[in-house]
Write a protein that holds these residues in place. Structure first.
Motif, mmCIF file in Angstrom:
data_model
loop_
_atom_site.group_PDB
_atom_site.id
_atom_site.type_symbol
_atom_site.label_atom_id
_atom_site.label_comp_id
_atom_site.label_asym_id
_atom_site.label_seq_id
_atom_site.Cartn_x
_atom_site.Cartn_y
_atom_site.Cartn_z
ATOM 1 N N PHE A 14 1.551 -70.224 -32.271
ATOM 2 C CA PHE A 14 1.031 -71.554 -32.568
ATOM 3 C C PHE A 14 2.007 -72.634 -32.117
ATOM 4 C CE2 PHE A 14 0.549 -75.163 -35.477
ATOM 5 C CZ PHE A 14 -0.752 -75.511 -35.183
ATOM 6 N N VAL A 15 3.289 -72.436 -32.400
ATOM 7 C CA VAL A 15 4.297 -73.427 -32.008
ATOM 8 C C VAL A 15 4.384 -73.511 -30.485
ATOM 9 C CG1 VAL A 15 6.765 -73.945 -32.038
ATOM 10 C CG2 VAL A 15 5.614 -73.245 -34.146
ATOM 11 N N ARG A 16 4.328 -72.368 -29.823
ATOM 12 C CA ARG A 16 4.375 -72.354 -28.352
ATOM 13 C C ARG A 16 3.174 -73.104 -27.783
ATOM 14 N NH1 ARG A 16 4.795 -66.672 -26.538
ATOM 15 N NH2 ARG A 16 6.891 -66.924 -27.327
ATOM 16 N N TYR A 17 2.010 -72.912 -28.380
ATOM 17 C CA TYR A 17 0.805 -73.605 -27.927
ATOM 18 C C TYR A 17 0.926 -75.108 -28.143
ATOM 19 C CZ TYR A 17 -4.096 -75.020 -27.742
ATOM 20 O OH TYR A 17 -5.267 -75.657 -27.451
ATOM 21 N N MET A 18 1.414 -75.514 -29.295
ATOM 22 C CA MET A 18 1.511 -76.935 -29.609
ATOM 23 C C MET A 18 2.605 -77.636 -28.809
ATOM 24 S SD MET A 18 -0.991 -77.440 -31.504
ATOM 25 C CE MET A 18 -0.722 -79.133 -31.911
ATOM 26 N N ASP A 19 3.599 -76.890 -28.328
ATOM 27 C CA ASP A 19 4.666 -77.492 -27.528
ATOM 28 C C ASP A 19 4.230 -77.790 -26.095
ATOM 29 O OD1 ASP A 19 6.507 -77.606 -29.553
ATOM 30 O OD2 ASP A 19 7.541 -75.754 -28.999
ATOM 31 N N GLN A 20 3.155 -77.156 -25.648
ATOM 32 C CA GLN A 20 2.670 -77.412 -24.296
ATOM 33 C C GLN A 20 2.054 -78.805 -24.231
ATOM 34 O OE1 GLN A 20 -0.212 -74.406 -23.513
ATOM 35 N NE2 GLN A 20 1.306 -72.940 -22.760
ATOM 36 N N ARG A 25 -2.643 -77.527 -21.433
ATOM 37 C CA ARG A 25 -3.579 -76.755 -22.260
ATOM 38 C C ARG A 25 -4.994 -76.860 -21.702
ATOM 39 N NH1 ARG A 25 -2.304 -78.909 -28.144
ATOM 40 N NH2 ARG A 25 -1.405 -80.582 -26.968
ATOM 41 N N ARG A 26 -5.379 -78.054 -21.250
ATOM 42 C CA ARG A 26 -6.706 -78.233 -20.671
ATOM 43 C C ARG A 26 -6.862 -77.419 -19.394
ATOM 44 N NH1 ARG A 26 -7.312 -84.666 -21.357
ATOM 45 N NH2 ARG A 26 -8.016 -84.668 -23.503
ATOM 46 N N LYS A 27 -5.830 -77.423 -18.552
ATOM 47 C CA LYS A 27 -5.886 -76.658 -17.308
ATOM 48 C C LYS A 27 -6.030 -75.171 -17.592
ATOM 49 C CE LYS A 27 -3.162 -79.841 -14.523
ATOM 50 N NZ LYS A 27 -1.884 -80.048 -13.826
ATOM 51 N N LEU A 28 -5.273 -74.650 -18.553
ATOM 52 C CA LEU A 28 -5.369 -73.234 -18.896
ATOM 53 C C LEU A 28 -6.755 -72.881 -19.439
ATOM 54 C CD1 LEU A 28 -1.896 -72.587 -20.564
ATOM 55 C CD2 LEU A 28 -2.716 -71.718 -18.375
ATOM 56 N N ARG A 29 -7.304 -73.758 -20.256
ATOM 57 C CA ARG A 29 -8.635 -73.531 -20.821
ATOM 58 C C ARG A 29 -9.693 -73.514 -19.716
ATOM 59 N NH1 ARG A 29 -9.081 -77.070 -25.719
ATOM 60 N NH2 ARG A 29 -8.166 -78.332 -24.141
ATOM 61 N N GLU A 30 -9.607 -74.460 -18.764
ATOM 62 C CA GLU A 30 -10.550 -74.495 -17.653
ATOM 63 C C GLU A 30 -10.410 -73.261 -16.775
ATOM 64 O OE1 GLU A 30 -13.086 -76.386 -16.597
ATOM 65 O OE2 GLU A 30 -12.975 -77.342 -18.554
ATOM 66 N N GLN A 31 -9.177 -72.830 -16.558
ATOM 67 C CA GLN A 31 -8.937 -71.652 -15.733
ATOM 68 C C GLN A 31 -9.547 -70.406 -16.387
ATOM 69 O OE1 GLN A 31 -4.812 -70.662 -15.266
ATOM 70 N NE2 GLN A 31 -5.175 -69.624 -13.319
ATOM 71 N N LYS A 32 -9.383 -70.248 -17.689
ATOM 72 C CA LYS A 32 -9.981 -69.119 -18.394
ATOM 73 C C LYS A 32 -11.502 -69.176 -18.317
ATOM 74 C CE LYS A 32 -6.418 -68.169 -21.821
ATOM 75 N NZ LYS A 32 -6.100 -68.157 -23.257
ATOM 76 N N ARG A 33 -12.056 -70.370 -18.433
ATOM 77 C CA ARG A 33 -13.501 -70.542 -18.397
ATOM 78 C C ARG A 33 -14.062 -70.154 -17.026
ATOM 79 N NH1 ARG A 33 -14.690 -76.041 -20.443
ATOM 80 N NH2 ARG A 33 -14.090 -75.089 -22.405
ATOM 81 N N GLN A 34 -13.340 -70.480 -15.964
ATOM 82 C CA GLN A 34 -13.805 -70.159 -14.615
ATOM 83 C C GLN A 34 -13.706 -68.668 -14.325
ATOM 84 O OE1 GLN A 34 -11.491 -72.621 -12.057
ATOM 85 N NE2 GLN A 34 -12.675 -74.469 -12.482
#
Length: 58
Positions: A14-20, A25-34
């Protein structure tokens, strides 16, 4: 794995995610979605593709 280890792991994630940065975070989410296969293929396999090809042929 004990409960304490699990809580520690989840906290670290959680801390690693919030530090990004938010943009990263948006780019990673879009990449996973694609990378995901289409919804119908994921849930029903090749059957929807076969039916759509059959109707396109006619």
């Amino acid at each position: 794995m004990s409960t304490n280890d699990y809580v520690k792991y989840m906290t670290e994630q959680f801390v690693r995610y919030m530090d990004q940065p938010k943009e990263e975070r948006r780019k990673l989410r879009e990449q996973k979605r694609q990378e995901k296969p289409p919804f119908l293929n994921r849930w029903f396999g090749m059957l929807p593709l076969a039916i759509s090809m059959l109707f396109k042929r006619k």
